[in-house]
Design a protein around this motif. Structure first.
Motif, PDB file in Angstrom:
ATOM      1  N   ILE A   1       0.857  -1.191   0.000  1.00 16.79           N
ATOM      2  CA  ILE A   1       0.000   0.000   0.000  1.00 16.79           C
ATOM      3  C   ILE A   1       0.891   1.238   0.000  1.00 16.79           C
ATOM      4  O   ILE A   1       1.756   1.385   0.872  1.00 16.79           O
ATOM      5  N   GLU A   2       0.674   2.112  -0.986  1.00 21.22           N
ATOM      6  CA  GLU A   2       1.450   3.358  -1.024  1.00 21.22           C
ATOM      7  C   GLU A   2       1.027   4.219   0.163  1.00 21.22           C
ATOM      8  O   GLU A   2      -0.154   4.510   0.344  1.00 21.22           O
ATOM      9  N   ARG A   3       2.004   4.606   0.968  1.00 18.08           N
ATOM     10  CA  ARG A   3       1.753   5.399   2.182  1.00 18.08           C
ATOM     11  C   ARG A   3       0.788   4.686   3.130  1.00 18.08           C
ATOM     12  O   ARG A   3      -0.062   5.328   3.769  1.00 18.08           O
TER      13      ARG A   3
ATOM     14  N   ILE B   1      -0.711  22.294  -1.300  1.00 17.93           N
ATOM     15  CA  ILE B   1       0.536  21.547  -1.511  1.00 17.93           C
ATOM     16  C   ILE B   1       0.247  20.064  -1.380  1.00 17.93           C
ATOM     17  O   ILE B   1      -0.148  19.420  -2.344  1.00 17.93           O
ATOM     18  N   ASP B   2       0.365  19.504  -0.205  1.00 20.53           N
ATOM     19  CA  ASP B   2       0.243  18.051  -0.120  1.00 20.53           C
ATOM     20  C   ASP B   2       0.184  17.569   1.331  1.00 20.53           C
ATOM     21  O   ASP B   2       1.173  17.054   1.846  1.00 20.53           O
ATOM     22  N   PHE B   3      -0.964  17.676   1.958  1.00 18.78           N
ATOM     23  CA  PHE B   3      -1.174  17.070   3.278  1.00 18.78           C
ATOM     24  C   PHE B   3      -0.089  17.422   4.297  1.00 18.78           C
ATOM     25  O   PHE B   3       0.339  16.575   5.096  1.00 18.78           O
TER      26      PHE B   3
ATOM     27  N   ILE C   1     -10.272  17.541  -4.523  1.00 19.89           N
ATOM     28  CA  ILE C   1      -9.271  18.573  -4.205  1.00 19.89           C
ATOM     29  C   ILE C   1      -8.677  18.314  -2.817  1.00 19.89           C
ATOM     30  O   ILE C   1      -9.408  18.257  -1.823  1.00 19.89           O
ATOM     31  N   LYS C   2      -7.349  18.204  -2.735  1.00 18.32           N
ATOM     32  CA  LYS C   2      -6.720  18.034  -1.411  1.00 18.32           C
ATOM     33  C   LYS C   2      -7.016  19.260  -0.542  1.00 18.32           C
ATOM     34  O   LYS C   2      -7.126  20.372  -1.066  1.00 18.32           O
ATOM     35  N   ASN C   3      -7.054  19.058   0.765  1.00 13.46           N
ATOM     36  CA  ASN C   3      -7.450  20.153   1.646  1.00 13.46           C
ATOM     37  C   ASN C   3      -6.600  21.411   1.480  1.00 13.46           C
ATOM     38  O   ASN C   3      -7.101  22.519   1.520  1.00 13.46           O
TER      39      ASN C   3
ATOM     40  N   GLN D   1      -1.383   8.774   7.976  1.00 14.34           N
ATOM     41  CA  GLN D   1      -0.601   9.933   8.432  1.00 14.34           C
ATOM     42  C   GLN D   1       0.731  10.055   7.687  1.00 14.34           C
ATOM     43  O   GLN D   1       1.791  10.026   8.293  1.00 14.34           O
ATOM     44  N   GLU D   2       0.641  10.218   6.376  1.00 18.84           N
ATOM     45  CA  GLU D   2       1.868  10.280   5.567  1.00 18.84           C
ATOM     46  C   GLU D   2       2.875  11.304   6.089  1.00 18.84           C
ATOM     47  O   GLU D   2       4.017  10.971   6.375  1.00 18.84           O
ATOM     48  N   TYR D   3       2.431  12.545   6.193  1.00 19.14           N
ATOM     49  CA  TYR D   3       3.324  13.618   6.646  1.00 19.14           C
ATOM     50  C   TYR D   3       3.109  13.953   8.118  1.00 19.14           C
ATOM     51  O   TYR D   3       3.654  14.927   8.612  1.00 19.14           O
TER      52      TYR D   3
ATOM     53  N   TYR E   1     -12.106  13.300 -10.570  1.00 25.06           N
ATOM     54  CA  TYR E   1     -10.875  13.702 -11.256  1.00 25.06           C
ATOM     55  C   TYR E   1     -10.055  14.493 -10.250  1.00 25.06           C
ATOM     56  O   TYR E   1     -10.500  15.504  -9.725  1.00 25.06           O
ATOM     57  N   ARG E   2      -8.841  14.007  -9.975  1.00 23.19           N
ATOM     58  CA  ARG E   2      -8.072  14.651  -8.904  1.00 23.19           C
ATOM     59  C   ARG E   2      -7.418  15.944  -9.387  1.00 23.19           C
ATOM     60  O   ARG E   2      -6.822  15.985 -10.470  1.00 23.19           O
ATOM     61  N   ALA E   3      -7.552  16.969  -8.557  1.00 27.66           N
ATOM     62  CA  ALA E   3      -6.980  18.272  -8.901  1.00 27.66           C
ATOM     63  C   ALA E   3      -5.477  18.329  -8.629  1.00 27.66           C
ATOM     64  O   ALA E   3      -4.833  19.337  -8.892  1.00 27.66           O
TER      65      ALA E   3
END
Ligand code: GCW
Length: 720
Positions: A190-192, A393-395, A388-390, A421-423, A347-349
């Motif tokens: 599983i990625e992340r 940038i990226d979490f 759309i991610k919150n 909890q990737e980051y 569709y991911r932004a």
């Protein structure tokens, strides 16, 4: 004398006996965490008394699979918590029963009932009412799924010893889309993912035993989640091979009883890679035809299939840009194939250039999402949802809300939140994310100078969109406790609860979760809720305060401290720290202009140093280390203090947890204790790495003299 001694001896035995009983009780209660918040542990006799008037039988008004599941769950929950086996009666005998059925079924059964209210989508109604003169408890809804949600709500109340007297409670979900994504690869990794291998796939195939997949669907349904995308957004085209679809349909079969729709991530180049065409140009009629056929085939196997998630033109994934086409062209060609079946495309932004030139101070990855999608507003079909991610940038541990939420008026949207909890410590650090998500969901974008919180925009309420909502990247795995850490499950629970009702407070959500997961011992509830509620702030304090982002190793594991890895590469997670100052200048006046993507009132808020909050300062502004914050401290001193305070607070979690030694089962007690001890040591590593790094860069010592001796002299050459 003799009698005193024998009393003492008797007492000693009594104490020993009591201790032994305690140990036995605790041992008996040892838990793996597999049941998560659905433990249904037996209520104390005192608490059970509250439910003496609960009907002793249940009827279900039809035998559709979800209704049947609902009834089985009810029987199971009541048996475990109240020690009573509900009698399952025929619907012809609903007197004194817990009655499960949809509104039309109930109207047919008992025309005398006043059921004026129509319940939208998956909403439910819990109500005591008289049928044929005898008291019943109704669990009703417009859909079977709503009835199932009503059962889970009732059982949650019993588990938390809430009174059901004269209950009359109606609940409606905030938005129709309440989905999770799993980033599972077909080989089982599983990625992340930090909770073990995939529950769906192993060695390139769907697992033979799908027990865990079924249990997962139950957990999801219990918090109102109605869809699950089972494979990584970095999708293997092979997922759409005929033989694979047949395998995937087995997963849909175990989801179906829980009302969870299955969906798939797909690769835009599939028509070429597995379809044998010489193109995947979305405007080529052969490509459209290929998608139509594949979709028809999927629905033959999975009639309630949910749709597709697409990651394209992002981090090396192929996409419509190969042919000079837009995301709208790509999304629509798939959407049109799904439309006749009622399916949707997410569709991911998350589309950006990861080879951005870092020398150019005007370049800014944060701008990409809006720049790519805002011009296409209105160009997407009605069954397309832009995911759309919150943040832009990226979490990261703290980001402002993505301006795209306010930038789409004629397009459906959904917010993507990251449960895994990737980051934020990868489940090895405690970090309860609901307070962070709430800040974003409650953030008022002031569209047209009106109150337009993000939660309303994504739910489709502001611009009256047909569909919209919430997507959580969950990444549970085969570990018994799903996410690797028992405490991390609060994030999955919290995601579901917020997707159902974003107006719930973080306090209410964590209180519910703690009661359900650990029981109602007041010390346990008080301690765990307090730890969870402070944990995001603590994690932020020792990893990346003031909006600088998580100062982690972004080129590798996204976990260890690595502030230098953010700079001097094309990934664009820059903080632009040099010898004089730190932070990204994203202002309209002198910076990248990112702030200009927000509505005017929000622009004003962030553009000015006077009104920009300290906790996002370095996201929006480049300032000298000596800049004085609203708090009165300089930036550099705040960085030192924050890292030391954060590490101290992480250490204090251990002592707080140790208070619970005799109050929590031994398995979870020791597991969590070890995790907290490890976290405390890692917090020191973080603290020292970041403090030394910033001291070397700035040359400004900590006023409290805590780390210079160990840090060596400051660097000299300026890197920018
Ligand atoms: O942050 C990045 C992650 C990638 C992920 C990507 C995305 C699935 O590091 O692992 O890819 O986000 O959201 O697409």
């Amino acid at each position: 004398m003799r009698s005193t001694r024998s009393i003492k001896t008797a007492l000693r035995f009594a104490v020993l006996g009591a201790a032994l009983l305690c140990v036995l009780a605790v041992t008996a209660a040892a838990e793996t965490g597999a049941e998560a918040w659905l433990r249904y542990s037996a209520l104390s006799p005192q608490a059970a008394k509250t439910y003496q008037r609960l009907p002793h039988k249940t009827v279900v008004l039809d035998d559709f699979v979800v209704l049947k599941t609902a009834q089985q769950e009810l029987v199971r929950g009541v048996a475990q918590m109240l020690g009573e086996t509900l009698l399952v009666a025929e619907k012809s005998a609903p007197e004194n029963a817990i009655v499960l059925g949809t509104l039309p079924q109930l109207r047919a059964l008992a025309p005398e009932l006043h059921l004026p209210r129509d319940l939208r989508s998956d909403g439910y109604w819990l109500k005591t009412a008289k049928i044929r003169g005898s008291e019943c408890l109704l669990i009703t809804a417009s859909t079977d799924r709503g009835v199932l949600y009503g059962v889970f709500a009732l059982l949650s109340k019993i588990a938390r010893a809430e009174s059901l007297a004269a209950i009359d409670e109606e609940q409606q979900p905030y938005a129709p889309i309440r989905w999770v994504n799993q980033w599972d690869n077909l080989d089982g990794r599983i990625e992340r993912g930090y909770g073990g291998p995939s529950i769906f796939f192993a060695d390139g195939n769907v697992r033979g035993d799908l027990t865990r997949a079924s249990e997962y669907a139950r957990l999801l349904a219990s918090v109102g989640i109605n869809g699950c995308t089972i494979n990584n957004v970095n999708a293997a085209p092979g997922i759409l091979e005929d033989s694979f679809i047949a395998q995937v349909s087995r997963i849909a079969d175990v989801f179906r009883p829980w009302g969870v729709q299955l969906s798939l991530s797909v690769d835009m180049s599939s028509p070429k890679v597995i379809g044998g065409l010489d193109t995947f140009d979305p405007l080529d009629p052969r490509v459209a035809e290929w998608w139509r056929k594949i979709v028809d085939e999927i629905y033959r196997h999975i009639p309630d299939f949910g749709g597709f998630v697409v990651k394209a033109d992002s981090e090396g994934r192929l996409g419509p840009s190969t042919y000079g086409r837009t995301p709208a062209d790509a999304a629509n060609v798939i959407a049109r194939a799904l439309k006749p079946h009622g399916g949707v495309v997410f569709y991911r932004a998350f589309v950006y250039n990861h080879h951005l030139d870092w020398h150019e101070l005007k370049n800014d990855r944060a701008k990409a999402v809006y720049d790519n999608f805002h011009p296409l507003d209105g160009a997407f079909d009605d069954n397309v949802i832009i995911q759309i991610k919150n943040g832009p940038i990226d979490f990261q541990v703290r980001e402002p809300a993505s301006p795209l939420f306010a930038g789409l008026r004629r397009t459906n949207e959904a917010i993507e939140l990251q449960v895994t909890q990737e980051y934020t410590g990868q489940q090895r650090h405690l970090c309860f994310l609901v307070p962070m998500w709430k800040e974003v969901l409650d953030f008022d974008m002031r569209v047209d100078a009106n109150a337009t919180p993000v939660k309303d925009l994504v739910a489709g309420r502001t611009f009256h969109r047909p569909v919209g909502g919430f997507v959580g990247v969950a990444n549970v795995g085969m570990d018994a406790n799903w996410l690797g850490s028992p405490l991390a499950m609060a994030n999955l629970y919290g995601f579901g609860r917020l997707a159902w009702d974003p107006n719930l407070s973080a306090e209410k959500i964590i209180d519910e979760w703690t009661h359900l997961t650990f029981g109602s011992d007041p010390l346990v509830v008080k301690t765990i809720t307090a730890m969870q509620l402070t944990s995001w702030h603590v994690y932020e304090s020792y990893t990346g305060p003031l909006g600088a982002g998580t100062l982690t190793n972004i080129l590798g594991n996204h976990y260890d401290p690595g502030p230098e890895s953010s700079e001097e590469n094309g990934w664009g997670q820059w903080h632009r720290a040099d010898h004089q100052g730190i932070g990204m200048d994203r202002t309209i006046a002198t910076g990248t202009g990112y702030i200009g993507q927000y509505p005017p009132e929000v622009q004003k808020l962030y553009e000015s140093l006077a009104s920009c909050a300290d906790n996002l300062l370095l996201f929006f502004h480049h300032v000298p280390y000596t800049y004085v914050l609203h708090s009165g401290k300089t930036v550099i001193q705040h960085v030192y203090d924050s890292h030391y305070d954060g590490a101290d607070q992480a250490r204090d979690f251990i002592a707080q947890w140790q208070l619970l030694e005799r109050h929590v089962d031994q398995d979870r007690y020791h597991d969590i204790l070890q995790r907290l001890q490890y976290q405390a040591s890692q917090a020191i590593v973080w603290r020292d790495t970041i403090c030394k790094w910033i001291y070397r860069l700035s040359g400004i010592p900590d006023q409290k003299g805590r780390m210079q001796a160990a840090s060596g002299p400051p660097d000299t050459p300026d890197r920018h």
